[in-house]
Design an enzyme around this catalytic site. Structure first.
Site, PDB file in Angstrom:
ATOM      1  N   HIS A 166       1.790 -16.828  -0.696  1.00 58.01           N
ATOM      2  CA  HIS A 166       1.483 -15.912   0.411  1.00 58.01           C
ATOM      3  C   HIS A 166       1.601 -16.609   1.767  1.00 58.01           C
ATOM      4  CE1 HIS A 166       0.042 -13.128  -2.630  1.00 58.01           C
ATOM      5  NE2 HIS A 166      -0.074 -12.215  -1.695  1.00 58.01           N
ATOM      6  N   ASP A 198      -2.396 -19.514  -2.415  1.00 55.88           N
ATOM      7  CA  ASP A 198      -1.709 -19.652  -3.709  1.00 55.88           C
ATOM      8  C   ASP A 198      -0.374 -20.391  -3.570  1.00 55.88           C
ATOM      9  OD1 ASP A 198      -0.228 -17.691  -2.408  1.00 55.88           O
ATOM     10  OD2 ASP A 198      -0.161 -16.310  -4.101  1.00 55.88           O
ATOM     11  N   GLY A 199      -0.017 -20.768  -2.312  1.00 56.93           N
ATOM     12  CA  GLY A 199       1.254 -21.452  -2.090  1.00 56.93           C
ATOM     13  C   GLY A 199       2.436 -20.503  -1.984  1.00 56.93           C
ATOM     14  N   GLY A 209      -0.448  -8.479  -4.155  1.00 60.03           N
ATOM     15  CA  GLY A 209      -1.593  -9.188  -4.719  1.00 60.03           C
ATOM     16  C   GLY A 209      -1.132 -10.500  -5.322  1.00 60.03           C
ATOM     17  N   HIS A 221      -3.593  -5.546   7.708  1.00 61.12           N
ATOM     18  CA  HIS A 221      -2.428  -4.641   7.660  1.00 61.12           C
ATOM     19  C   HIS A 221      -2.286  -3.987   9.037  1.00 61.12           C
ATOM     20  CE1 HIS A 221      -1.498  -5.068   3.371  1.00 61.12           C
ATOM     21  NE2 HIS A 221      -2.785  -5.317   3.259  1.00 61.12           N
ATOM     22  N   HIS A 280      -6.571 -11.563   4.817  1.00 57.06           N
ATOM     23  CA  HIS A 280      -5.419 -12.424   4.496  1.00 57.06           C
ATOM     24  C   HIS A 280      -4.568 -12.829   5.714  1.00 57.06           C
ATOM     25  CE1 HIS A 280      -3.384  -8.529   3.978  1.00 57.06           C
ATOM     26  NE2 HIS A 280      -3.845  -8.336   2.773  1.00 57.06           N
ATOM     27  N   HIS A 287       0.835  -1.209   0.000  1.00 59.82           N
ATOM     28  CA  HIS A 287       0.000   0.000   0.000  1.00 59.82           C
ATOM     29  C   HIS A 287       0.863   1.250   0.000  1.00 59.82           C
ATOM     30  CE1 HIS A 287      -4.070  -1.818   0.761  1.00 59.82           C
ATOM     31  NE2 HIS A 287      -3.259  -2.849   0.934  1.00 59.82           N
ATOM     32  N   LEU A 330       5.333  -9.099  -1.991  1.00 56.95           N
ATOM     33  CA  LEU A 330       4.174  -9.554  -2.750  1.00 56.95           C
ATOM     34  C   LEU A 330       3.162  -8.415  -2.871  1.00 56.95           C
ATOM     35  CD1 LEU A 330       3.713 -13.084  -1.153  1.00 56.95           C
ATOM     36  CD2 LEU A 330       4.344 -12.624  -3.528  1.00 56.95           C
ATOM     37  N   ASP A 332      -7.300 -12.268  -3.689  1.00 59.29           N
ATOM     38  CA  ASP A 332      -6.504 -11.037  -3.645  1.00 59.29           C
ATOM     39  C   ASP A 332      -5.820 -10.838  -5.005  1.00 59.29           C
ATOM     40  OD1 ASP A 332      -5.500  -8.689  -2.597  1.00 59.29           O
ATOM     41  OD2 ASP A 332      -3.917  -9.632  -1.414  1.00 59.29           O
TER      42      ASP A 332
HETATM   43 ZN    ZN Z   1      -3.676  -6.565   1.724  1.00 59.25          ZN
END
Ligand code: ZN
Length: 388
Positions: A250, A247-248, A308, A194, A215, A142, A306, A273
């Site tokens: 994150h 997704d393996g 997204g 976050h 997440h 962000h 990372l 995401d």
């Molecule tokens: Zn986020």
């Protein structure tokens, strides 16, 4: 009127080996064993050939795809929504990340204006606004220039009926609990994310009405046995639903398995995401003002963080099963009944039952998507005879 024949129904609470579904006016009229549900003469017949038929998938965190980023270009929400049925997705929350506040206002205007004429595709159920009230110490990708402290006035008109369904914030920031309470009071689903929240701060957020977490494991204070932090709360509290990106990349598959064992199909919610490069070749793509490098597996900023994912929601379901050994019905519940219940749509979406929106996903034995219906229309079909 539509009649789906010879489907292996997963409602998902029940499995019906030879099932049928009757659809009219965008809703499910009847669903059950085919023996008790003959096809009306007037109905168009779709042959499922024994394939799995599940409720349509719902993605609560989706930043864009197919070359479009919603935060950079909110007007792309509808064209992207038209393609999401390729992934079995029938409803989603377009997600706007940290940006000047006029960006989420523009995205709400796009939703308010409604779909283009003849639109068939996934239904945007309102925005997920992720930021700008995030902890700078866990900002991830962000933009720090637009982060700010929780502000009741800035979010004064955020409500489901005004196009805001879910808000991710860091409740430990000054004013965070007040904002969480105000949003929850308006019916917005408030999520922690976050964040550097301690266990006690996360408990206070739960008491203030927070019901979701964004997440799990990513952009949170790490789990420590003396200071369990938010993660400790999420693994143990049944009142809170936990978003997870399987997704393996994150989260390590072993910790996906841990989260599954701790929370199961009603506590865990798979999200993608996904960002604008989903469904696109490797290269550089914009995400909320940044250039993101996409290598076919991950999307990262220049410094390696990372930014997204490139995950499709049907692949998320397959990954959860591969990482945990869980049953298809349970994996499907994490993207159907669980998000529908969280959003207060449990009587409308997320199940195959009379009166529900006819959002349906047909899966091959290898669990790839064969066809998707949104509100009773064939929105995607790889099967001959299904396209209208
Ligand atoms: Zn986020």
């Amino acid at each position: 009127m539509l009649y789906i024949a010879h489907a292996r129904l997963l409602t998902p609470a029940r499995e019906i080996p030879d099932g049928a579904v009757l659809i009219d006016g965008g809703r499910i009229l009847a669903a059950g064993p085919a023996a008790g549900l003959p096809a009306p003469a007037a109905a168009r017949r779709l042959e499922a050939g024994g394939a799995w038929l599940t409720p349509g998938f719902i993605d609560l965190q989706f930043n864009g795809g197919f070359g479009h980023d919603f935060t950079s270009a909110p007007e792309t929400i509808w064209p992207v929504a038209a393609r999401l049925p390729e992934h079995g997705v029938t409803a989603f929350l377009p997600t706007i990340v940290t940006a000047p506040l006029n960006v989420s206002a523009a995205a709400r205007a796009v939703l308010r204006a409604g779909p283009p004429a003849g639109f068939v595709g996934a239904a945007p159920l309102g925005l997920h606004i992720e930021g700008p009230f995030l902890n700078p110490g866990k900002r991830g990708a962000h933009n720090p220039a637009h982060l700010r402290l929780p502000d009741l006035a800035a979010a004064a008109d955020w409500a489901p009926e005004a196009g805001v369904r879910l808000v991710t914030l860091a409740a430990e920031l000054p004013g965070g609990l007040e904002l969480a309470r105000a949003l929850a009071g308006r019916g917005v689903c408030v999520s922690l994310g976050h964040t550097l929240a301690t266990y006690a701060e996360a408990q206070a957020a739960l008491a203030a009405g927070v019901r979701y977490a964004t997440h799990l494991f990513n952009a949170m204070r790490p789990l420590d046995h003396r200071e369990p932090g938010l993660i400790g709360l999420l693994l143990t509290q049944p009142e809170i639903v936990v978003g997870l990106i399987p997704d393996g990349h994150h989260v390590h598959p072993a910790l996906v398995d841990l989260a599954w064992r701790a929370r199961g199909p009603h506590g865990l919610n798979l999200v993608t995401d996904a960002m604008g490069a989903l469904g696109m070749p490797p290269g550089r793509y914009p995400l909320a003002g940044y250039d993101v490098i996409v290598d076919g597996q991950t999307a990262r900023l220049e410094d390696g963080r990372l930014a997204g994912s490139l995950l499709r929601l049907d692949a998320a379901v397959r990954n959860l099963m591969a990482f945990t050994g869980c049953a298809l019905a349970d994996a499907v519940a994490t993207v159907t009944t669980t998000p529908a219940r969280l959003l207060g749509l449990a009587g409308e979406r997320g199940q195959i039952a009379p009166g529900y929106v006819a959002d349906l996903t047909l899966l091959a034995p290898d669990l790839t998507v064969l066809a998707t219906l949104t509100a009773g229309s064939v929105a995607y079909a790889a099967l001959p005879g299904w396209k209208e």
